[in-house]
Design an enzyme around this catalytic site. Structure first.
Site, PDB file in Angstrom:
ATOM      1  CG  MET A  11      -1.929  -1.107   1.285  1.00 47.97           C
ATOM      2  SD  MET A  11      -3.076  -0.934   2.667  1.00 47.97           S
ATOM      3  CE  MET A  11      -4.030   0.484   2.148  1.00 47.97           C
ATOM      4  CB  CYS A  13       4.056   1.391  -3.430  1.00 49.50           C
ATOM      5  SG  CYS A  13       2.973   0.298  -4.359  1.00 49.50           S
ATOM      6  CE  LYS A  15      -2.821  -1.032  -4.859  1.00 50.78           C
ATOM      7  NZ  LYS A  15      -4.066  -0.396  -5.340  1.00 50.78           N
ATOM      8  CG  ASP A  86      -6.098   0.246  -9.083  1.00 47.26           C
ATOM      9  OD1 ASP A  86      -4.987  -0.291  -8.868  1.00 47.26           O
ATOM     10  OD2 ASP A  86      -6.503   1.237  -8.443  1.00 47.26           O
ATOM     11  CD  GLU A  87      -7.394  -0.988  -4.868  1.00 46.91           C
ATOM     12  OE1 GLU A  87      -6.788  -1.902  -4.255  1.00 46.91           O
ATOM     13  OE2 GLU A  87      -7.238   0.219  -4.611  1.00 46.91           O
ATOM     14  CB  ALA A  88      -5.377  -6.907  -9.724  1.00 45.83           C
TER      15      ALA A  88
END
Length: 224
Positions: A11, A13, A15, A86-88
């Site tokens: 978290m 970082c 992304k 995202d949030e894979a």
């Protein structure tokens, strides 16, 4: 050749920021993308970064079929040159398989973004499957930092600044959660093992149920 690329990190970082940057760069070149997310902090149907950037996205909830969604879109005359997911980490393994089929069967690049491990240092099922299937795995270059200044490698769940190690794997929250609510904090391995959050460090003590660890500087739990 189209690829399934997994951008992984802790978290905080960057992304989601990178996902939005990739979307901006490709759309500026005339490419059409489709953006998916799940359990974003900004709510359903949105992809957001902590820098304040937000864009609309398709909510890929439980039971959502990526491959079928793209096939329907393309069959109806739509265009998709790339996919961002995202949030894979929250995806089911079979949904990651569908993303791989989007690459292999439809010839579309898929860029998946997620954290690898949960607050218990266990791999999320979605992240595990991405590690197994991805053509490339990219570690995000923005290093999140623990409160001690060391590189943060682990995600911790907190309530009132106190680290918790039990509970459901998925509970939506954000870094620096409000008092009384679920929050998250990134820690180095040393302080994750000691359950020593920033708030606990400021208070100068750990929670009474902390497990003792090896080492001369290990904190001694209180049983009074």
């Amino acid at each position: 050749m189209p690829e399934l690329v997994f951008f992984a990190g802790t978290m905080d970082c960057g992304k989601s920021t990178l996902a939005l940057q990739i979307q901006h760069n490709r759309s500026a070149r005339g490419l059409a993308g489709m953006i998916f997310t799940r359990n974003d902090r900004a709510g359903q149907g949105r992809l957001s970064s902590r820098l304040g950037l937000v864009t609309e996205a398709v909510e890929a909830g439980e039971g959502f079929d990526f491959h079928a969604h793209l096939v329907k879109h393309l069959t109806a005359g739509g265009r998709t040159d790339y996919v961002i997911a995202d949030e894979a980490q929250f995806l089911a393994p079979e949904q990651v398989d569908q993303l791989a089929c989007v690459v292999d069967d439809l010839g579309i690049d898929v860029f998946a973004f997620g954290i690898t491990t949960d607050f218990r240092t266990r791999l999320f099922p979605g992240s595990q499957r991405l590690i197994e299937l991805a053509d490339r795995i990219e570690s995000l270059q923005v290093e999140a930092l623990c409160w001690c200044g060391a590189r943060a490698t682990h995600n911790a769940r907190t309530v009132d600044g106190r680290m918790v190690v039990e509970g459901a794997q998925v509970v939506v929250g954000d870094v620096g959660g409000a008092t009384g609510e679920v929050g998250y904090e990134v820690l180095c391995r040393r302080h994750h093992r000691r359950r020593l959050t920033a708030a606990a460090a400021r208070a100068g003590a750990l929670s009474p149920d902390v497990l003792p660890v090896d080492g001369a500087d290990a904190p001694v739990p209180s049983h009074s």
